[in-house]
Design an enzyme around this catalytic site. Structure first.
Site, PDB file in Angstrom:
ATOM      1  N   GLY A  71       0.938  -1.319   0.137  1.00  0.00           N
ATOM      2  CA  GLY A  71      -0.079  -0.093  -0.071  1.00  0.00           C
ATOM      3  C   GLY A  71       0.880   1.282  -0.197  1.00  0.00           C
ATOM      4  O   GLY A  71       2.127   1.266   0.255  1.00  0.00           O
ATOM      5  N   GLN A  73       1.275   3.532   2.107  1.00  0.00           N
ATOM      6  CA  GLN A  73       2.042   3.473   3.417  1.00  0.00           C
ATOM      7  C   GLN A  73       2.549   2.364   3.870  1.00  0.00           C
ATOM      8  O   GLN A  73       2.755   2.178   5.123  1.00  0.00           O
ATOM      9  CB  GLN A  73       1.078   4.197   4.350  1.00  0.00           C
ATOM     10  CG  GLN A  73       0.930   5.697   4.495  1.00  0.00           C
ATOM     11  CD  GLN A  73       2.258   6.519   4.612  1.00  0.00           C
ATOM     12  OE1 GLN A  73       3.201   5.996   5.231  1.00  0.00           O
ATOM     13  NE2 GLN A  73       2.525   7.904   3.950  1.00  0.00           N
ATOM     14  N   SER A  74       3.113   1.382   3.118  1.00  0.00           N
ATOM     15  CA  SER A  74       3.472   0.118   3.575  1.00  0.00           C
ATOM     16  C   SER A  74       4.808   0.134   4.300  1.00  0.00           C
ATOM     17  O   SER A  74       5.899   0.733   3.949  1.00  0.00           O
ATOM     18  CB  SER A  74       3.850  -0.837   2.005  1.00  0.00           C
ATOM     19  OG  SER A  74       4.382  -1.870   2.360  1.00  0.00           O
ATOM     20  N   ASN A  75       4.903  -0.288   5.293  1.00  0.00           N
ATOM     21  CA  ASN A  75       5.919  -0.710   6.259  1.00  0.00           C
ATOM     22  C   ASN A  75       6.792  -1.689   5.640  1.00  0.00           C
ATOM     23  O   ASN A  75       8.077  -1.897   5.721  1.00  0.00           O
ATOM     24  CB  ASN A  75       5.464  -1.304   7.641  1.00  0.00           C
ATOM     25  CG  ASN A  75       4.518  -0.329   8.483  1.00  0.00           C
ATOM     26  OD1 ASN A  75       4.783   0.881   8.523  1.00  0.00           O
ATOM     27  ND2 ASN A  75       3.382  -0.809   8.667  1.00  0.00           N
ATOM     28  N   CYS A  77       7.355  -2.347   2.539  1.00  0.00           N
ATOM     29  CA  CYS A  77       8.044  -1.619   1.255  1.00  0.00           C
ATOM     30  C   CYS A  77       9.262  -1.019   1.812  1.00  0.00           C
ATOM     31  O   CYS A  77      10.464  -1.061   1.482  1.00  0.00           O
ATOM     32  CB  CYS A  77       7.239  -0.980   0.691  1.00  0.00           C
ATOM     33  SG  CYS A  77       6.305  -1.887  -0.751  1.00  0.00           S
TER      34      CYS A  77
END
Ligand SMILES: Cc1ncc(COP(=O)(O)O)c(C=O)c1O
Length: 328
Positions: A71, A73-75, A77
């Site tokens: 997403g 705000q992916s942690n 990634c």
């Protein structure tokens, strides 16, 4: 236990702390927290344990580029970008949708960490990531695809090892935990804990709070990943078989709220309460929802006041500023 090769990326073991003031505020249970928000690697979080195995696999295959997806705000990634930087690989992240007006939270960190960011627009992230893999290969690169959340059988081993670490700590601290609570989404974290429970003799329950899936679907993924990880360790059919693992999979999917990454009163209240009683930051998507669920289950009496609870803080506070409109 003979694990496949890991690249050391994080700070382990993470601490277990008692949340005295939160327990008092809720009027009962002893609440402990496992600080997997402090695993290192660009503010930490649960993906570090999975990435130690996945990056080792990428290096063993002589890959030079990590590709992953998530997403906006992916942690996951952000931590993959940090892992790539640490071992000297390039990194591309495919994020859902279109770029937002402001580059905040994890998105800012992705950029600072040197990830190439590609937006999926109206297409599926998986399709865009596959296309990127083909393009990178055509350019003569050797890309390695890290699937959503790092939740492969190999990545799942990170949380089997985490359960091994934690059972040893709890034994040393002499804290008999009755219930562990963990945010569960792409399922690898819970699957690893469930496998670890079968292997390392933790006698309480592990309750996965579903972030975005129906309980049956999430349970199916947890089981599949746990069995896949057991096979990698060569323990399948030995201490571990499908029926006994399935009996350990405990999921509550009553707190899906407005959907994935939609911050509502449950998450807002949990984030504020934990911040103001313990000086600890949860995240808006995963740990805020899981802690909100845990607090509600305590207040309803579904988690008894005499129980000892261990909450897995799986990280994510780096996303907070990306949700400022929803949190203020
Ligand atoms: C902070 C945080 N907690 C929990 C999870 C859920 O972990 P899993 O995807 O392994 O179920 C994630 C996944 O992205 C996360 O970023």
């Amino acid at each position: 236990m003979k694990y496949p090769t890991r690249v050391p990326l994080g700070h382990f073991p993470t601490r277990i702390e008692k949340l005295e003031r939160l327990g008092g505020h809720l009027g009962g249970p002893e609440i402990y927290i496992k600080r997997d928000d402090q695993t290192g690697l660009a503010t930490g979080g649960n993906k570090v344990r999975k990435l130690e195995f996945l990056v080792a696999d990428a290096l063993a295959q002589h890959c030079d580029h990590l590709v992953t997806l998530g997403g906006p705000q992916s942690n996951h990634c952000r931590q993959t970008a940090a892992a790539a930087a640490k071992v000297g690989l390039a990194c591309s992240v495919v994020l859902r949708g279109d770029p937002p007006g402001r580059c905040l939270g994890n998105l800012l960190l992705d950029e600072l960490l040197g990830a190439q960011i590609q937006w999926s627009g109206g297409r599926s992230r998986e399709e865009v990531a596959e296309e990127l893999m083909v393009q990178l290969r055509a350019e003569g690169k050797r890309p390695y695809l890290v699937p959503l959340g790092g939740s492969t059988a190999l990545g799942t081993l990170g949380y089997a090892a985490a359960m091994q670490e934690t059972t040893a700590q709890l034994e040393e601290l002499n804290i008999p935990i009755d219930l562990m609570v963990v945010a569960s989404s792409s399922a690898g974290t819970q699957a690893g804990l469930v496998l670890g429970e079968a292997l390392f003799g933790y006698r309480g329950r592990v309750l996965g709070i579903s972030i975005d899936s129906a309980a049956a679907e999430l349970a199916r993924r947890v089981q599949e990943l746990a069995l896949g990880a057991a096979a990698l360790l060569g323990v399948r059919g030995d201490h571990v078989e499908a029926g006994s693992l399935m009996s350990k999979i405990d999921i509550n999917a009553d707190y899906l709220g407005g959907g994935y990454a939609v911050v509502g009163p449950l998450e807002r209240d949990a984030i504020r309460t934990v911040a103001r009683t313990e000086g600890l930051l949860l995240d808006p998507v995963y740990t805020g929802r899981a802690m909100g669920a845990c607090m509600d289950l305590i207040l309803q009496g579904a988690i008894g006041k005499g129980q000892r609870v261990l909450f897995w803080h799986t990280g994510g506070a780096a996303a907070l500023s990306g949700f400022y409109d929803d949190l203020l």
